[in-house]
Design a protein around this motif. Structure first.
Motif, PDB file in Angstrom:
ATOM      1  N   GLN A  50      83.890 102.980  22.172  1.00 47.33           N
ATOM      2  CA  GLN A  50      83.182 103.772  21.168  1.00 47.33           C
ATOM      3  C   GLN A  50      81.670 103.592  21.274  1.00 47.33           C
ATOM      4  O   GLN A  50      80.909 104.419  20.788  1.00 47.33           O
ATOM      5  N   SER A  51      81.238 102.523  21.946  1.00 45.27           N
ATOM      6  CA  SER A  51      79.805 102.258  22.095  1.00 45.27           C
ATOM      7  C   SER A  51      79.279 102.697  23.458  1.00 45.27           C
ATOM      8  O   SER A  51      78.129 102.426  23.803  1.00 45.27           O
ATOM      9  N   ILE A  52      80.146 103.383  24.233  1.00 50.80           N
ATOM     10  CA  ILE A  52      79.772 103.827  25.584  1.00 50.80           C
ATOM     11  C   ILE A  52      80.116 105.304  25.744  1.00 50.80           C
ATOM     12  O   ILE A  52      81.251 105.711  25.501  1.00 50.80           O
ATOM     13  N   GLY A  53      79.147 106.110  26.150  1.00 52.50           N
ATOM     14  CA  GLY A  53      79.432 107.502  26.481  1.00 52.50           C
ATOM     15  C   GLY A  53      80.095 107.555  27.851  1.00 52.50           C
ATOM     16  O   GLY A  53      79.736 106.785  28.755  1.00 52.50           O
ATOM     17  N   PHE A  54      81.080 108.450  28.015  1.00 51.25           N
ATOM     18  CA  PHE A  54      81.796 108.519  29.287  1.00 51.25           C
ATOM     19  C   PHE A  54      82.034 109.974  29.668  1.00 51.25           C
ATOM     20  O   PHE A  54      82.583 110.744  28.881  1.00 51.25           O
ATOM     21  N   VAL A  55      81.586 110.342  30.866  1.00 55.26           N
ATOM     22  CA  VAL A  55      81.789 111.687  31.392  1.00 55.26           C
ATOM     23  C   VAL A  55      82.555 111.560  32.699  1.00 55.26           C
ATOM     24  O   VAL A  55      82.185 110.768  33.568  1.00 55.26           O
ATOM     25  N   MET A  56      83.620 112.364  32.844  1.00 61.04           N
ATOM     26  CA  MET A  56      84.421 112.284  34.061  1.00 61.04           C
ATOM     27  C   MET A  56      84.428 113.623  34.803  1.00 61.04           C
ATOM     28  O   MET A  56      83.991 114.644  34.262  1.00 61.04           O
ATOM     29  N   GLN A  57      84.899 113.598  36.019  1.00 58.11           N
ATOM     30  CA  GLN A  57      85.016 114.819  36.818  1.00 58.11           C
ATOM     31  C   GLN A  57      85.968 115.798  36.121  1.00 58.11           C
ATOM     32  O   GLN A  57      86.890 115.387  35.432  1.00 58.11           O
ATOM     33  N   GLU A 112      84.760 122.481  19.699  1.00 58.58           N
ATOM     34  CA  GLU A 112      84.232 121.767  18.537  1.00 58.58           C
ATOM     35  C   GLU A 112      84.978 120.463  18.306  1.00 58.58           C
ATOM     36  O   GLU A 112      84.373 119.411  18.050  1.00 58.58           O
ATOM     37  N   GLN A 113      86.300 120.491  18.409  1.00 60.77           N
ATOM     38  CA  GLN A 113      87.112 119.290  18.206  1.00 60.77           C
ATOM     39  C   GLN A 113      86.895 118.271  19.318  1.00 60.77           C
ATOM     40  O   GLN A 113      86.868 117.063  19.067  1.00 60.77           O
ATOM     41  N   ASN A 114      86.741 118.744  20.566  1.00 64.18           N
ATOM     42  CA  ASN A 114      86.480 117.850  21.687  1.00 64.18           C
ATOM     43  C   ASN A 114      85.179 117.085  21.495  1.00 64.18           C
ATOM     44  O   ASN A 114      85.121 115.870  21.696  1.00 64.18           O
ATOM     45  N   ILE A 115      84.140 117.800  21.116  1.00 64.63           N
ATOM     46  CA  ILE A 115      82.826 117.167  20.960  1.00 64.63           C
ATOM     47  C   ILE A 115      82.837 116.154  19.820  1.00 64.63           C
ATOM     48  O   ILE A 115      82.158 115.124  19.878  1.00 64.63           O
ATOM     49  N   ALA A 116      83.641 116.414  18.796  1.00 65.87           N
ATOM     50  CA  ALA A 116      83.624 115.589  17.579  1.00 65.87           C
ATOM     51  C   ALA A 116      84.542 114.376  17.638  1.00 65.87           C
ATOM     52  O   ALA A 116      84.632 113.629  16.660  1.00 65.87           O
ATOM     53  N   ASP A 124      75.594 119.173  12.606  1.00 64.64           N
ATOM     54  CA  ASP A 124      74.172 119.250  12.978  1.00 64.64           C
ATOM     55  C   ASP A 124      73.942 118.722  14.384  1.00 64.64           C
ATOM     56  O   ASP A 124      73.209 119.329  15.180  1.00 64.64           O
ATOM     57  N   ARG A 125      74.560 117.600  14.706  1.00 66.33           N
ATOM     58  CA  ARG A 125      74.383 116.993  16.026  1.00 66.33           C
ATOM     59  C   ARG A 125      75.018 117.862  17.111  1.00 66.33           C
ATOM     60  O   ARG A 125      74.457 118.014  18.212  1.00 66.33           O
ATOM     61  N   THR A 126      76.161 118.469  16.814  1.00 67.71           N
ATOM     62  CA  THR A 126      76.820 119.361  17.764  1.00 67.71           C
ATOM     63  C   THR A 126      75.936 120.542  18.108  1.00 67.71           C
ATOM     64  O   THR A 126      75.736 120.885  19.286  1.00 67.71           O
ATOM     65  N   ARG A 145      79.985 115.859  24.588  1.00 65.05           N
ATOM     66  CA  ARG A 145      80.921 114.916  23.968  1.00 65.05           C
ATOM     67  C   ARG A 145      80.485 113.471  24.214  1.00 65.05           C
ATOM     68  O   ARG A 145      80.585 112.613  23.336  1.00 65.05           O
ATOM     69  N   ALA A 146      79.985 113.186  25.413  1.00 65.75           N
ATOM     70  CA  ALA A 146      79.557 111.826  25.746  1.00 65.75           C
ATOM     71  C   ALA A 146      78.251 111.442  25.065  1.00 65.75           C
ATOM     72  O   ALA A 146      78.003 110.256  24.815  1.00 65.75           O
ATOM     73  N   LEU A 147      77.416 112.440  24.767  1.00 69.40           N
ATOM     74  CA  LEU A 147      76.090 112.163  24.205  1.00 69.40           C
ATOM     75  C   LEU A 147      76.050 112.162  22.687  1.00 69.40           C
ATOM     76  O   LEU A 147      75.119 111.623  22.096  1.00 69.40           O
ATOM     77  N   ILE A 148      77.040 112.764  22.043  1.00 72.94           N
ATOM     78  CA  ILE A 148      76.921 113.040  20.616  1.00 72.94           C
ATOM     79  C   ILE A 148      76.698 111.785  19.768  1.00 72.94           C
ATOM     80  O   ILE A 148      75.919 111.795  18.814  1.00 72.94           O
TER      81      ILE A 148
END
Length: 307
Positions: A75-82, A93-97, A112-114, A147-150
């Motif tokens: 939860q304290s690490i953003g993660f983006v995958m291929q 919207e649900q994915n990002i949140a 607001d952040r989205t 999603r990783a940055l929010i």
């Protein structure tokens, strides 16, 4: 910010990662580069405990990751995958949140952040109610980044995030990614097999092979001061383009046989690299002389750096 000390991982008799030690500095982008099977993705996934290390120590901001529950750590690490890794049955919207909901953010804060991230990543608000399979590949990857940055975590891990995209889409997202304000306050480790991508995005590059680190350094250091023949050969095919991308106009200023015109100076600046400058000037024929002056200076400069 992130420290690996003697970290290893084996699968049977094969060592996927062999006594790797490295540091990712505060607020830098460190790229793990190498061919498939070199150990870069395994190394990355051990940082957020998607894969558990057999031996060694991993610290994030001085704290041993083994002292935290894996779910709290992630939860304290953003993660983006291929391929973005979006849940197909969730809307955009649900994915990002997902992470904000786990952190029990207020709904308005999430909304607001989205919307802030959609604007920064050049995504229309109309996609929020759509599902991932209704989006283009580029849109899916931008949503994965959002999603990783929010949650604005201090650490961002990226596993071949742009690998599935076509060249034109990839270049557009690279430019957007590099200009994101959020990256200035994060320590980012990015895995790729794409040499050009590594040089475009990485402040330092860690070249791996057979589970070991071969060399770590800035793009300039790793290209002009290779540790051995393996490093030199690894970049040989793309060497000229890479040199164009790592050399700034300021670096070749003393080699210019004549000053570039005032018009050309308005189009490019000293912080631009030679590749960007030549691309910009090539669009308009009236700057052909400036183009030649810059190219001549670059060729003179690179001869002095040759190894």
């Amino acid at each position: 910010m992130i420290s690996l000390e003697g970290v290893s991982k084996s699968y049977g008799s094969k060592k996927a990662v062999d006594a790797v030690s490295l540091q990712a500095n505060h607020k830098e982008i460190l790229v793990l580069l190498g061919i498939s099977g070199c150990g870069k993705t395994t190394t990355l996934k051990m940082i957020n405990r998607l894969i558990e290390a057999d031996t060694g120590t991993i610290l994030i901001d001085g704290k041993n990751i083994k002292d935290q529950k894996p779910e709290h750590l992630r939860q304290s690490i953003g993660f983006v995958m291929q391929h973005s890794g979006l849940f197909p049955h969730y809307t955009v919207e649900q994915n990002i949140a997902i992470t904000p909901n786990l952190l029990k953010w207020e709904k308005k804060k999430i909304t607001d952040r989205t919307h802030e991230l959609l604007e920064k990543l050049h995504l229309p608000e109309s996609i929020l109610k759509q599902y991932p399979n209704e989006l283009s590949g580029g849109q899916q990857q931008r949503v994965g980044i959002a999603r990783a940055l929010i949650a604005d975590t201090p650490v961002l891990l990226m596993d071949e995030p742009f690998g599935a995209l076509d060249t034109i889409t990839k270049q557009a997202i690279h430019n957007e990614f590099k200009n994101l304000d959020e990256l200035k306050n994060k320590t980012t480790i990015l895995v790729t097999h794409d040499v050009i991508e590594a040089f475009e995005l990485g402040q330092r590059i860690c070249l791996m092979d057979n589970g070991k680190i071969i060399q770590i350094g800035s793009p300039t250091e790793i290209l002009y001061n290779p540790e051995n023949e393996f490093v030199k050969d690894f970049f040989a095919t793309n060497r000229l383009m890479l040199e164009h991308k790592i050399v700034s106009l300021k670096a070749i200023e003393s080699f210019l046989k004549s000053p570039i015109s005032a018009g050309a100076q308005q189009l490019v600046n000293k912080k631009s690299n030679v590749w960007e400058a030549l691309q910009t000037l090539s669009i308009q024929n009236k700057y052909a002389e400036d183009y030649d002056v810059i190219l001549h200076a670059f060729n003179h400069y690179r001869k002095l750096q040759a190894v």
